[in-house]
Every structure is written in structure tokens, then in C-alpha cells.
Write an enzyme that holds these catalytic residues in place. Structure first.
Site, PDB file in Angstrom:
ATOM      1  N   SER A 140      -5.338 -16.455 -12.278  1.00 45.34           N
ATOM      2  CA  SER A 140      -6.301 -17.469 -12.713  1.00 45.34           C
ATOM      3  C   SER A 140      -7.716 -16.919 -12.615  1.00 45.34           C
ATOM      4  O   SER A 140      -7.997 -16.015 -11.806  1.00 45.34           O
ATOM      5  CB  SER A 140      -6.177 -18.716 -11.831  1.00 45.34           C
ATOM      6  N   TYR A 153      -6.572 -23.775  -3.792  1.00 39.24           N
ATOM      7  CA  TYR A 153      -5.883 -23.206  -4.961  1.00 39.24           C
ATOM      8  C   TYR A 153      -6.479 -21.848  -5.290  1.00 39.24           C
ATOM      9  O   TYR A 153      -5.749 -20.871  -5.535  1.00 39.24           O
ATOM     10  CB  TYR A 153      -6.018 -24.154  -6.150  1.00 39.24           C
TER      11      TYR A 153
END
Length: 242
Positions: A140, A153
Site C-alpha cells: 500500500s 494499518y
């Protein structure tokens, strides 16, 4: 790496980025195995796909990882690519004492990092038997910079990024095994709805960039806005001892 005639396992393949990649790989002439926790969603996804089968299971659970790796070994001995795409993400306000931040962080780290390491280790012996193989980790843009909305996260993806670099270095002399890392920005999927995914790019763009990188043997795969960050930071990281 070749873009057709592979046998590919995709975790989290019943929706979002995983499903988009499954569609592209299937259309390119690969055999695809999609995985997800929900059997109904898997069956619905299969209706949209050709030359694709499904293995239901929750890879965040150790016993399920072992079972699925066993099914791949016995049912799909020609497996030569895994795409670790299944993930967990929560809005996590670290200033809220009632938020249970640690539990959210545990789920994210377990799904996005620990489970990937264990599952990859389980299937590596099978991959190493093939003439050409790949491990693909869906990372990500958050691996590069955290924020107050997704602090834990982001930490899990930073950990995944570091692991992927180490895995690539470990097998650097093995010309048969390639280690890819895909860095999507915000993507418009059901998975990202809670974190503003409606403002993101389509999942098909991630799939397109990944297939292009696969053909070029481009192991680092930034997508969308991540390309700007990657262009600035990757040359610096490459100069660091490793």
C-alpha cells in the site's frame, strides 16, 4: 516473467483488487484459484470468471493456512504464483481510550503481515519446484507514510514492505523465483469503503499495472499516486546497505 500459462492463487480474490487481478490473469490465459472467507461471495465471483476455481478459507487462522496450502499441493501441484492480497483495515483513533486500538492493530498485523509470512513459507517449497515462480505481495501507499486515521494499518503495511524486501534479498540468487510488491493508493472497493474508498482509483487500474510489471520483470509496482513517492524514495532505499 511470463504472463500466461501460470497457475495462480489469489487470497482475497472474491472482490476488489483480488477479483480485478483474477479477471486480468484469467483473460490472459492463466489458471486462477481465488480464495476468500465467504463461500457465497466466492461463488458469485466465479460467475464473472473463466478458468477459475475457488478455495474457501480464512487465511488469518493458522489451521486454515495449513489446510489451504495442503489443498494447493495436492490439487494444484503446478502452482507457480501466489498473490497475497487478503487484508484488514480499520479506522483507529489512538486518542480514544474506548477505541480498543490494540485489538484492531492485532487483527491488521495478523492478517496483513504474520499470515502472509506463514502462508508464504508453507507454499514456498512448492513454488521452488517450478521452472518459474513468483510471490506477489499487495502492499500500500500507506507503507511509506502513516496518518492519524490509519496508523496501525499503515504500520502493518510497512512491516509487509520490509518483509518483502528481505524475502527478495533472500532469494536474489535464485533466478526461478521472483518477488513482487504492488503499492496501490486508495482504491474504490468495498474493502476500503470505511476509509473513504469512494474517492480512490478503480481496482482494474491496479490489475493493469501489475500485469504490465509482470511482463517487464518489474518487481516494484507503484500504482497511481504511489508512483510519485516511489520515484523519490526508491533510489535512496536502494543505496542503503542490504
Amino acid at each position: 516473467m511470463k504472463t500466461s500459462s501460470n497457475t495462480v492463487f489469489i487470497s482475497g480474490g472474491s472482490a476488489g483488487i483480488g477479483l480485478a487481478i483474477a479477471k486480468k490473469l484469467s483473460a490472459a490465459g492463466n489458471k486462477v484459484i481465488i480464495n476468500g472467507r465467504n463461500e457465497e461471495r466466492l461463488q458469485n465471483a466465479l460467475k464473472e470468471l473463466d478458468n477459475v476455481v475457488a478455495i474457501q478459507g480464512d487465511l488469518s487462522i493458522e489451521a486454515e493456512r495449513i489446510r489451504i496450502a495442503g489443498e494447493l499441493a495436492t490439487g494444484h501441484p503446478e502452482l507457480n504464483m501466489i498473490i497475497n492480497n487478503a487484508g484488514a483495515a480499520f479506522l483507529n483513533d489512538l486518542s480514544d481510550s474506548n477505541n480498543n486500538a490494540a485489538e484492531k492493530a492485532y487483527q491488521e498485523m495478523n492478517t496483513n503481515y504474520i499470515s502472509v509470512i506463514h502462508f508464504t513459507s508453507l507454499v514456498l517449497p512448492q513454488l521452488l519446484q517450478q521452472q518459474e515462480a513468483a510471490v506477489v505481495n499487495i502492499s500500500s501507499i500507506a507503507a511509506y507514510r502513516s496518518n492519524k486515521y490509519l496508523p496501525t494499518y499503515s504500520a502493518s503495511k510497512a512491516a509487509l514492505h520490509s518483509y518483502t524486501q528481505g524475502l527478495r534479498d533472500t532469494f536474489a540468487e535464485n533466478e526461478k523465483l521472483n518477488i513482487y510488491e504492488v503499492y496501490p493508493p486508495l482504491v474504490n472497493t468495498e474493502f476500503s469503503a470505511e476509509i473513504g474508498g469512494a474517492n480512490g482509483i478503480p481496482a482494474s487500474q491496479v490489475a493493469d499495472d501489475f500485469l504490465a510489471a509482470l511482463e517487464l520483470n518489474q518487481f516494484e509496482v507503484p500504482v497511481g499516486d504511489t508512483k510519485k513517492i516511489h520515484a523519490m524514495l526508491h533510489p535512496i532505499f536502494e543505496q542503503a546497505p542490504h
